[in-house]
Design a protein around this motif. Structure first.
Motif, PDB file in Angstrom:
ATOM      1  N   TYR A 126       0.860  -1.187   0.000  1.00  0.00           N
ATOM      2  CA  TYR A 126       0.000   0.000   0.000  1.00  0.00           C
ATOM      3  C   TYR A 126       0.895   1.235   0.000  1.00  0.00           C
ATOM      4  N   ARG A 127       0.808   2.013  -1.065  1.00  0.00           N
ATOM      5  CA  ARG A 127       1.683   3.176  -1.192  1.00  0.00           C
ATOM      6  C   ARG A 127       0.947   4.269  -1.959  1.00  0.00           C
ATOM      7  N   ASP A 128       0.995   5.495  -1.431  1.00  0.00           N
ATOM      8  CA  ASP A 128       0.411   6.666  -2.089  1.00  0.00           C
ATOM      9  C   ASP A 128      -1.060   6.448  -2.441  1.00  0.00           C
ATOM     10  N   GLY A 129      -1.782   5.814  -1.518  1.00  0.00           N
ATOM     11  CA  GLY A 129      -3.208   5.620  -1.713  1.00  0.00           C
ATOM     12  C   GLY A 129      -3.579   4.520  -2.688  1.00  0.00           C
ATOM     13  N   LYS A 130      -2.600   3.750  -3.155  1.00  0.00           N
ATOM     14  CA  LYS A 130      -2.836   2.670  -4.110  1.00  0.00           C
ATOM     15  C   LYS A 130      -2.433   1.340  -3.488  1.00  0.00           C
ATOM     16  N   LEU A 131      -3.315   0.364  -3.545  1.00  0.00           N
ATOM     17  CA  LEU A 131      -3.037  -0.969  -3.017  1.00  0.00           C
ATOM     18  C   LEU A 131      -2.732  -1.911  -4.169  1.00  0.00           C
ATOM     19  N   GLN A 132      -1.543  -2.518  -4.139  1.00  0.00           N
ATOM     20  CA  GLN A 132      -1.171  -3.531  -5.119  1.00  0.00           C
ATOM     21  C   GLN A 132      -1.166  -4.893  -4.427  1.00  0.00           C
ATOM     22  N   VAL A 133      -1.764  -5.870  -5.080  1.00  0.00           N
ATOM     23  CA  VAL A 133      -1.868  -7.214  -4.511  1.00  0.00           C
ATOM     24  C   VAL A 133      -1.438  -8.225  -5.563  1.00  0.00           C
ATOM     25  N   TRP A 134      -0.600  -9.179  -5.147  1.00  0.00           N
ATOM     26  CA  TRP A 134      -0.186 -10.292  -5.998  1.00  0.00           C
ATOM     27  C   TRP A 134      -0.760 -11.576  -5.405  1.00  0.00           C
ATOM     28  N   THR A 135      -1.375 -12.402  -6.254  1.00  0.00           N
ATOM     29  CA  THR A 135      -2.136 -13.541  -5.742  1.00  0.00           C
ATOM     30  C   THR A 135      -2.211 -14.653  -6.769  1.00  0.00           C
ATOM     31  N   HIS A 136      -2.432 -15.869  -6.312  1.00  0.00           N
ATOM     32  CA  HIS A 136      -2.728 -16.970  -7.226  1.00  0.00           C
ATOM     33  C   HIS A 136      -4.227 -17.296  -7.225  1.00  0.00           C
ATOM     34  N   SER A 137      -5.040 -16.302  -6.890  1.00  0.00           N
ATOM     35  CA  SER A 137      -6.492 -16.447  -6.971  1.00  0.00           C
ATOM     36  C   SER A 137      -6.925 -16.786  -8.396  1.00  0.00           C
ATOM     37  N   GLN A 138      -8.036 -17.480  -8.505  1.00  0.00           N
ATOM     38  CA  GLN A 138      -8.599 -17.777  -9.818  1.00  0.00           C
ATOM     39  C   GLN A 138      -9.436 -16.633 -10.373  1.00  0.00           C
ATOM     40  N   GLY A 139      -9.608 -15.574  -9.602  1.00  0.00           N
ATOM     41  CA  GLY A 139     -10.416 -14.455 -10.082  1.00  0.00           C
ATOM     42  C   GLY A 139      -9.890 -13.134  -9.560  1.00  0.00           C
ATOM     43  N   VAL A 140      -9.021 -12.466 -10.331  1.00  0.00           N
ATOM     44  CA  VAL A 140      -8.416 -11.234  -9.827  1.00  0.00           C
ATOM     45  C   VAL A 140      -9.442 -10.097  -9.739  1.00  0.00           C
TER      46      VAL A 140
ATOM     47  N   ASP B 161      -7.787 -15.704   0.562  1.00  0.00           N
ATOM     48  CA  ASP B 161      -7.602 -15.360   1.972  1.00  0.00           C
ATOM     49  C   ASP B 161      -6.188 -14.891   2.252  1.00  0.00           C
ATOM     50  N   ALA B 162      -5.185 -15.575   1.691  1.00  0.00           N
ATOM     51  CA  ALA B 162      -3.798 -15.175   1.912  1.00  0.00           C
ATOM     52  C   ALA B 162      -3.548 -13.782   1.342  1.00  0.00           C
ATOM     53  N   ALA B 163      -4.119 -13.508   0.166  1.00  0.00           N
ATOM     54  CA  ALA B 163      -3.973 -12.181  -0.429  1.00  0.00           C
ATOM     55  C   ALA B 163      -4.644 -11.120   0.439  1.00  0.00           C
ATOM     56  N   THR B 164      -5.804 -11.447   0.996  1.00  0.00           N
ATOM     57  CA  THR B 164      -6.505 -10.497   1.860  1.00  0.00           C
ATOM     58  C   THR B 164      -5.735 -10.266   3.148  1.00  0.00           C
ATOM     59  N   ASP B 165      -5.164 -11.332   3.715  1.00  0.00           N
ATOM     60  CA  ASP B 165      -4.308 -11.174   4.895  1.00  0.00           C
ATOM     61  C   ASP B 165      -3.218 -10.137   4.618  1.00  0.00           C
ATOM     62  N   ALA B 166      -2.532 -10.305   3.484  1.00  0.00           N
ATOM     63  CA  ALA B 166      -1.439  -9.399   3.144  1.00  0.00           C
ATOM     64  C   ALA B 166      -1.948  -7.975   2.950  1.00  0.00           C
ATOM     65  N   ALA B 167      -3.113  -7.832   2.334  1.00  0.00           N
ATOM     66  CA  ALA B 167      -3.664  -6.502   2.076  1.00  0.00           C
ATOM     67  C   ALA B 167      -4.050  -5.793   3.375  1.00  0.00           C
ATOM     68  N   VAL B 168      -4.665  -6.528   4.292  1.00  0.00           N
ATOM     69  CA  VAL B 168      -5.054  -5.932   5.580  1.00  0.00           C
ATOM     70  C   VAL B 168      -3.825  -5.402   6.306  1.00  0.00           C
ATOM     71  N   ILE B 169      -2.762  -6.195   6.336  1.00  0.00           N
ATOM     72  CA  ILE B 169      -1.543  -5.781   7.035  1.00  0.00           C
ATOM     73  C   ILE B 169      -0.868  -4.627   6.296  1.00  0.00           C
ATOM     74  N   ALA B 170      -0.871  -4.683   4.947  1.00  0.00           N
ATOM     75  CA  ALA B 170      -0.224  -3.627   4.165  1.00  0.00           C
ATOM     76  C   ALA B 170      -0.860  -2.269   4.426  1.00  0.00           C
ATOM     77  N   LEU B 171      -2.174  -2.234   4.609  1.00  0.00           N
ATOM     78  CA  LEU B 171      -2.828  -0.959   4.901  1.00  0.00           C
ATOM     79  C   LEU B 171      -2.394  -0.396   6.245  1.00  0.00           C
ATOM     80  N   LEU B 172      -2.026  -1.284   7.147  1.00  0.00           N
ATOM     81  CA  LEU B 172      -1.553  -0.835   8.463  1.00  0.00           C
ATOM     82  C   LEU B 172      -0.072  -0.470   8.452  1.00  0.00           C
TER      83      LEU B 172
ATOM     84  N   PRO C  44       1.873   1.253   5.619  1.00  0.00           N
ATOM     85  CA  PRO C  44       2.056   1.857   4.283  1.00  0.00           C
ATOM     86  C   PRO C  44       3.521   1.888   3.859  1.00  0.00           C
ATOM     87  N   GLY C  45       3.746   1.607   2.582  1.00  0.00           N
ATOM     88  CA  GLY C  45       5.085   1.645   2.007  1.00  0.00           C
ATOM     89  C   GLY C  45       5.906   0.401   2.225  1.00  0.00           C
ATOM     90  N   GLN C  46       5.382  -0.566   2.970  1.00  0.00           N
ATOM     91  CA  GLN C  46       6.155  -1.764   3.298  1.00  0.00           C
ATOM     92  C   GLN C  46       5.510  -2.988   2.638  1.00  0.00           C
TER      93      GLN C  46
END
Length: 707
Positions: free
Chosen positions: A316-330, A366-377, A379-381
Motif C-alpha cells: 500500500y503506497r500513495d493511496g494505491k493498493l497492489q496485490v499479488w495472488t494466485h487467486s482464480q479471479g483477480v 484469503d492469503a492475499a486479503t491477509d497481506a492486504a489488511v496488514i499492508a494498509l496498516l 504503508p510503504g512496506q
C-alpha cells in the motif's frame, strides 16, 4: 441484415486494445483474463491468438489475470476458459487482423481480396508488400469496440490450432526457476503469519505476548485489528517459529464445539434445508406396471490439498493498493478487497502470479486479503503472507459433504420410466466475489453479514451440477436440499456437485443393469440417443476390450461410467480396472473424450489424465476428518492422497478432436466418470456395492464381511 452477436465475454470487454496491442516492435501483446493454475490454458490461448493473427507463437507477449491490463473474465473456473474465453479471444484477434488488412488496402491502394498476413507481414498474392502489423499500427485505432463482423478462420486453414504444443509455463517450474508467487521478493519485504479465529464470530480473550516473543528468537512485530491478529518480521524463519506456537498463546471466546459425527455426510439428512424441484413434479402415484428402486450414495467433505500452501503479497503506497495472488479471479478478489477495506476498486490493482494448482476456491484469496489488511496498516512496506500447511488444511474452504439418492420407477423392460436425483449438500459457490467468505474480513471490526444461502440455477448448477442424467428417460427431475449451515467453511472445488452426482447416477445405472440382467455398456446405449455420447461410450469400450458377462466377486473387476460435464461441456467415458483384497488397487484406466475442436491435443489429454488421477484419489483416499474443534486432518498422514506408486496405467483418446465443432470445456470432464467407474469396478470385483466415498480399506472390509 442481422447484427452479428459478439461472444459474451467480448461483449462484456468490447475494446479491442484490451485484447491485442503492437507497442513492442516485432512482438504482439495479447491479453486474457484467464489464469494458469496448472491446466495449460495459457499455451492454448497463445495458439488461438497466433492462429487468428497469423503470427508465429514466439512473437506473442501474453498478459494474464491483471486488473490493470487484461479483460475482466471473472473466474478461471468451470472448464470455461477455452469454451468461452478462447472464443472471445479468437473473435477479437480475427477482427484485429481484418482491421489491419482493411487499412493496408485503403492506405496503399491494394485490392483487399488479394491481401493476407504471414507472420505479421502483409502479403499481396503471396508476395511481401513491405508492410506489417508494426509499420501500420499507428494508423489502426484499436480503442474501438469489436463488431463481430470479421470471420474467424475455418478449421481447414488451421496451422497452429489443433496441433500439440509444448506448455509455455513448464520450463521454469521443472528447472527450479522463479515460477511461483512463493518465489517473489520485493525490496523491503516483511513476512507475516496470522493467528486464526478458530470459528466465525470468535473473539480474542487474552494474548500472552511475552510467550510469543520468547518463541521468536528474534525481532517480531505484533499487529492486531479487532480479532485479526498477525505476527510480522523481516526474518521468515523467526516469524514461522512464532506462528507454529501462536495458537497456544492466543485464547478465544465464543467457540462452540462441533459434532465429529458431521464428518460423515448422512448428518445432512437431519438438517434444515432450502428445497426446490427442478423438472416436472413428482408423480402422485406410481406408474402402472413399474417397480420402484432407489439407492443412496455419499461423499465426505474433500480438501483441495495443494502441494504448496497459499501465499499472497501486498503493498500500500500513495493511496494505491497492489496485490499479488494466485487467486482464480483477480477482478472478483478486487471487489472483495474493496468491500473489506472500504477502498475504491479503482485504487486496487490485483495481479495473478502462478501458485499451487487447486481447481477451486482454496486459501489463495484469503492469503492475499491477509497481506492486504496488514499492508494498509504498514504503508510503504511490502507484506508477504505464506500460509502454513496446517493452516491450509484447517482453514481453506472445503468441498461440501453430499448425500444423493437416486429414485427410479422401472418398467418391465428394465428401463426407468421416471427418474429423480435427490441431493443434500452444503454450498458450493461461496467465492469472495459473491459478497463475502474472506477470513480476514470476518475477523476485522464490523464484519460483513454472512452471505445468503443461495446457489446458481440449473444448468450448469452447483450442488445440482450433472444431477440430471443425459439418458433418455421419459421423465426426470432433481430435488435439491440446500443445507445453509455446515460445520466447516465450504466453497468451490473441481466439478462442484458433479462428482457425487455422476457417481450416484452411474452407480445406479449399473445396479439397474444388473437387475435387468443386461451388460452395463449395452444397457447405457439402449437409453442414450445423443450420438456424441454414444460415440465416447462405444470408443472407450473398444479401447478397453470390454467383454460382457465377466463373473463378479472374483477380486478383479472392471466398471464403466459416462457423463457430459454440466450436460453442456465435454463428453467423457471411463473404464476402470481394479484388484481388491482388503483394499482397492487401481490397475488400469481407459478414457474416451469428445471436447469438440481441441486447441492443443497434448494439453487436453494432460487435463483428462490429471482429472482421472484426481478422481482416483477422491474415490479411494480423500475425506476431511473433524473433531470437536473443527478440521483435524491437517497433514498428509491424516489426509492421504493418491501416491505416485499408486497411479495406474492411464490411456486417454480424443474422439474427433479436429472436427469443425465448438470447443467444449474439458478440465473437469473426467473426474465424475472416473470416480463412478472405480465404484462400479469395485462392486464387480467384490460382488457387493459400496455407496460411500472414499472406498477405504475399512469400507471394503465391512462389505466383505456382509457377503
Amino acid at each position: 441484415m442481422n447484427t452479428p452477436t459478439l461472444p459474451p465475454l467480448l461483449a462484456a470487454n468490447p475494446r479491442l486494445d484490451r485484447w491485442v496491442g503492437f507497442s513492442v516492435p516485432g512482438r504482439v501483446t495479447v491479453s486474457t483474463g484467464r489464469v494458469e493454475i496448472g491446466q495449460g490454458v495459457l499455451t492454448a490461448m497463445l495458439q488461438i491468438a497466433a492462429e487468428e493473427l497469423d503470427i508465429a507463437p514466439e512473437r506473442i507477449l501474453l498478459q494474464t489475470g491483471d486488473t490493470d491490463l487484461t479483460p475482466n473474465e471473472g473466474y478461471t473456473a468451470g472448464s470455461q476458459s477455452i469454451q468461452f474465453g478462447g472464443v472471445a479471444l479468437r473473435a477479437a484477434c480475427a477482427e484485429v487482423r481484418a482491421l489491419f488488412l482493411d487499412h493496408a488496402a485503403a492506405a496503399h491502394g491494394y485490392s483487399r481480396a488479394e491481401l493476407a498476413v504471414r507472420d505479421g507481414a502483409i502479403m499481396q498474392r503471396g508476395n511481401p508488400t513491405g508492410h506489417d502489423y508494426w509499420s501500420l499500427a499507428a494508423g489502426v485505432d484499436l480503442t474501438r469496440h469489436a463488431t463481430g463482423q470479421s470471420p474467424t478462420k475455418s478449421v481447414a486453414d488451421y496451422r497452429v490450432v489443433g496441433r500439440s504444443a509444448a506448455r509455455i509455463d513448464l520450463a521454469a517450474k521443472v528447472l527450479g526457476g522463479p515460477a511461483f508467487i512463493h518465489d517473489m521478493v520485493l525490496d523491503g519485504m516483511v513476512h507475516a503469519r496470522v493467528v486464526r479465529q478458530p470459528r466465525r464470530g470468535a473473539t480474542i480473550a487474552t494474548v500472552d505476548e511475552a510467550a510469543l516473543r520468547r518463541a521468536a528468537k528474534g525481532p517480531i512485530e505484533i499487529v492486531r485489528n479487532g480479532n485479526f491478529f498477525a505476527i510480522l518480521g523481516a526474518d521468515e524463519t523467526v516469524v514461522e517459529a512464532v506462528a507454529a506456537v501462536g495458537p497456544n498463546h492466543v485464547a478465544w471466546d465464543g467457540i462452540d464445539p462441533i459434532n465429529p459425527y458431521q464428518e460423515e455426510a448422512r448428518w445432512l439428512l437431519q438438517q434444515p434445508s432450502i428445497d426446490r424441484t427442478i423438472g416436472p413434479p413428482l408423480p402422485a402415484e406410481p406408474t402402472p406396471g413399474t417397480t420402484r428402486h432407489e439407492a443412496t450414495y455419499t461423499r465426505m467433505h474433500v480438501a483441495h490439498a495443494p502441494v504448496a500452501p497459499s501465499c499472497g503479497l501486498a503493498l500500500y503506497r500513495d493511496g494505491k493498493l497492489q496485490v499479488w495472488t494466485h487467486s482464480q479471479g483477480v477482478f472478483p478478489l478486487r471487489d472483495g478487497l474493496a468491500r473489506t477495506l472500504k477502498l475504491d476498486p479503482a485504487a486496487i490493482s490485483v495481479k495473478h502470479v502462478q501458485g499451487p494448482g487447486c481447481y477451486g476456491h482454496n486459501g489463495a484469496d484469503d492469503a492475499a486479503t491477509d497481506a492486504a489488511v496488514i499492508a494498509l496498516l504498514r504503508p510503504g512496506q511490502p507484506v508477504r503472507v505464506r500460509w502454513r500447511r496446517e493452516e491450509e488444511f484447517g482453514f481453506e474452504p472445503v468441498s461440501p459433504a453430499m448425500v444423493v439418492t437416486a429414485h427410479a420407477l422401472v418398467e418391465g423392460s428394465g428401463h426407468p420410466a421416471d427418474w429423480t436425483t435427490e441431493i443434500w449438500s452444503g454450498r458450493h459457490t461461496s467465492r469472495p466475489g459473491g459478497g463475502g467468505n474472506l477470513l480476514a474480513a470476518e475477523a476485522l471490526p464490523d464484519p460483513p453479514p454472512h452471505p445468503p444461502a443461495v446457489e446458481g440455477g440449473y444448468p450448469p448448477g452447483a450442488g445440482t451440477r450433472n444431477g440430471e442424467p443425459l439418458y433418455d428417460f421419459p421423465a426426470k427431475r432433481i430435488v435439491h436440499h440446500l443445507i445453509a449451515e455446515t460445520p466447516v467453511r465450504t466453497s468451490s472445488m473441481r466439478g462442484l456437485g458433479a462428482t457425487l452426482n455422476v457417481f450416484a447416477i452411474e452407480s445406479f445405472m449399473d445396479e439397474l443393469a444388473e437387475r435387468a440382467r443386461q451388460d452395463p455398456v449395452a444397457y447405457r446405449l439402449s437409453v442414450l440417443s445423443d450420438s456424441r455420447a454414444r460415440a465416447v461410450v462405444e470408443h472407450v469400450a473398444g479401447i478397453s476390450d470390454w467383454q460382457a458377462g465377466l463373473p463378479s466377486g472374483t477380486g478383479r473387476g472392471r466398471g464403466i461410467a459416462f457423463a457430459r460435464y454440466k450436460n453442456m461441456a465435454a463428453y467423457a467415458a471411463v473404464v476402470a480396472e481394479v484388484a481388491v483384497d482388503e483394499s482397492v488397487r487401481l490397475v488400469r484406466v481407459r478414457c474416451a473424450a469428445d471436447a469438440g475442436l481441441v486447441i492443443n491435443p497434448d494439453g487436453a489429454i494432460n487435463q483428462l489424465e490429471g482429472g482421472i488421477i484426481h478422481g482416483a484419489s477422491w474415490a479411494l483416499k480423500e475425506g476431511v476428518r473433524l473433531d470437536t474443534a473443527g478440521i483435524s486432518s491437517r497433514d498428509w498422514e491424516s489426509y492421504p492422497v493418491l501416491r505416485f506408486t499408486e497411479v495406474p496405467e492411464v490411456t486417454v483418446e480424443l474422439v474427433e478432436p479436429l472436427a469443425d465443432r465448438p470447443c467444449l470445456g474439458v478440465g473437469e470432464a473426467a473426474g465424475g466418470p472416473t470416480v463412478a467407474a472405480i465404484g462400479n469396478a469395485v462392486a464387480h470385483a467384490l460382488g457387493a456395492r459400496l455407496r460411500d466415498l472414499p472406498l477405504t480399506r475399512e469400507r471394503v472390509m465391512a462389505a466383505l464381511l456382509k457377503t
